[in-house]
Design an enzyme around this catalytic site. Structure first.
Site, short mmCIF file in Angstrom:
data_model
loop_
_atom_site.label_atom_id
_atom_site.label_comp_id
_atom_site.label_asym_id
_atom_site.label_seq_id
_atom_site.Cartn_x
_atom_site.Cartn_y
_atom_site.Cartn_z
N ASN A 9 9.24 30.87 27.50
CA ASN A 9 9.37 30.28 28.84
C ASN A 9 7.97 30.15 29.44
O ASN A 9 7.35 31.15 29.78
CB ASN A 9 10.24 31.21 29.70
CG ASN A 9 10.28 30.77 31.15
OD1 ASN A 9 9.97 29.62 31.48
ND2 ASN A 9 10.67 31.69 32.03
N TRP A 10 7.53 28.91 29.56
CA TRP A 10 6.16 28.69 30.06
C TRP A 10 6.07 28.71 31.59
O TRP A 10 4.99 28.58 32.15
CB TRP A 10 5.61 27.35 29.56
CG TRP A 10 5.48 27.25 28.07
CD1 TRP A 10 5.67 28.23 27.14
CD2 TRP A 10 5.12 26.07 27.33
NE1 TRP A 10 5.45 27.74 25.88
CE2 TRP A 10 5.11 26.42 25.95
CE3 TRP A 10 4.80 24.76 27.67
CZ2 TRP A 10 4.80 25.52 24.94
CZ3 TRP A 10 4.49 23.85 26.67
CH2 TRP A 10 4.49 24.23 25.32
N LYS A 11 7.21 28.81 32.23
CA LYS A 11 7.26 28.82 33.70
C LYS A 11 6.48 27.62 34.26
O LYS A 11 6.52 26.56 33.65
CB LYS A 11 6.72 30.15 34.24
CG LYS A 11 7.33 31.35 33.52
CD LYS A 11 6.99 32.66 34.16
CE LYS A 11 7.47 33.79 33.27
NZ LYS A 11 7.87 34.96 34.00
N GLU A 97 13.69 34.40 38.29
CA GLU A 97 12.81 33.77 39.29
C GLU A 97 13.57 32.69 40.06
O GLU A 97 13.32 32.45 41.24
CB GLU A 97 11.56 33.19 38.60
CG GLU A 97 10.60 34.31 38.22
CD GLU A 97 9.74 34.02 37.01
OE1 GLU A 97 9.62 32.84 36.62
OE2 GLU A 97 9.19 34.98 36.43
N GLU A 165 17.56 40.02 30.72
CA GLU A 165 16.21 40.15 31.26
C GLU A 165 16.22 41.03 32.50
O GLU A 165 16.43 40.53 33.62
CB GLU A 165 15.66 38.76 31.63
CG GLU A 165 15.51 37.82 30.46
CD GLU A 165 14.39 36.82 30.70
OE1 GLU A 165 13.50 36.74 29.84
OE2 GLU A 165 14.37 36.16 31.74
N GLY A 233 7.91 35.35 28.21
CA GLY A 233 7.17 34.62 29.23
C GLY A 233 5.69 34.61 28.89
O GLY A 233 5.24 33.82 28.05
N GLY A 234 4.94 35.51 29.52
CA GLY A 234 3.48 35.55 29.38
C GLY A 234 2.95 35.40 27.95
O GLY A 234 2.09 34.55 27.68
C1 PEP Z 1 10.42 35.47 31.37
O1 PEP Z 1 9.80 34.75 32.13
O2 PEP Z 1 11.58 35.15 31.02
C2 PEP Z 1 9.81 36.70 30.89
C3 PEP Z 1 10.52 37.52 30.15
O3 PEP Z 1 8.50 36.90 31.25
P1 PEP Z 1 7.49 38.03 30.63
O4 PEP Z 1 7.66 38.00 29.14
O5 PEP Z 1 6.15 37.60 31.08
O6 PEP Z 1 7.92 39.34 31.20
#
Ligand code: PEP
Length: 250
Positions: A9-11, A97, A165, A233-234
């Site tokens: 997930n690149w947000k 989010e 999550e 995510g990150g």
């Molecule tokens: C996400 O955005 O779904 C996520 C799990 O982010 P991160 O891996 O940065 O916690």
């Protein structure tokens, strides 16, 4: 046999130009890793670039959100019908989010999920409790509510992936313990069997873990019987890290 999925997930990161640059780096790194379902979720303005770059690749792409209606006076929104034309095979629904900043409820997620299924797009439905809810012992109640309302009236054969999550683990660097992950995934699968599908169908649904997944912690979590991959995510925005996270047993 459940499919193993590694989703990124690149947000709100990676413009079309940045998407091109990133995929130029990522595609060769995943060359021999076709055994897993790899999916990237660029922001909507970069979906067309992803389609162009992933044209000949086994890497799939999807959107981070959609509107429940096919078209209409909904300024700023994008429909599942439009995503289908763009070549999206997946779409995230109910990311924390979106629940937190855009007041998305599980009931609203349900409409989006149905719209996506109608277009043949697989929803990746995200669920998870906040820190406060966990500390108050409400994790089970919250997950059950998110699953039962979000997946209400979904048919037995509808394509679906679920992502657990925990909100407190997203972008915080705090990863859930293997025990917490296994417990939550078991609970979600039980709820899928009891209230949405049946035991046989629930056993076929891939349940991903998301929340500060990195190459350093993904190996241990991937050994858990209930973990069918990750929503990242990150670390999904660093090509080498994302590729390394996918080094999990099939
Ligand atoms: C996400 O955005 O779904 C996520 C799990 O982010 P991160 O891996 O940065 O916690």
């Amino acid at each position: 046999m459940r499919r193993k999925v590694i989703a990124g997930n690149w947000k709100m990161h990676f413009s079309p130009l940045e998407t091109e640059k990133f995929l130029n780096e990522l595609v060769p790194l995943l060359e021999n890793k076709a055994g897993l379902d790899w999916i990237v979720f660029p922001p909507s303005v970069s979906l067309f670039k992803a389609k162009e770059k992933l044209n000949k690749s086994f890497i799939k792409f999807g959107a981070q959100n959609c509107h429940q209606e096919q078209k209409g006076a909904f300024t700023g929104e994008i429909s599942a019908l439009m995503l289908k034309e763009l070549g999206c095979q997946y779409c995230l629904v109910g990311h924390s989010e979106r629940r937190q900043y855009f007041n998305e409820t599980s009931m609203a997620c349900n409409l989006k999920i149905k719209a996506l299924i109608n277009q043949g797009i697989t929803p990746i439905y995200c669920v998870g409790e906040t820190l406060k809810e966990r500390e108050e012992g409400k994790t089970e109640k919250v997950l059950k509510e998110q699953i039962t309302s979000g997946l209400k009236d979904i048919n037995l054969n509808d394509s679906l992936v679920v992502a657990y999550e925990p909100v407190w683990a997203i972008g915080t660097g705090v990863v859930a313990t293997p025990q917490q992950v296994e417990e939550a995934h078991k609970l979600i699968r039980l709820c899928l069997a009891d209230t949405v599908f049946n035991q046989k169908r629930a056993a076929e649904i891939s349940i991903l873990y998301g929340g500060s997944v990195k190459p350093e912690n993904s190996q241990e979590l991937s050994m858990l019987s209930q973990v069918d991959g990750f929503l990242v995510g990150g670390a999904s925005m660093v090509a080498k890290s994302f590729a390394q996270i996918g080094q999990i047993p099939l």
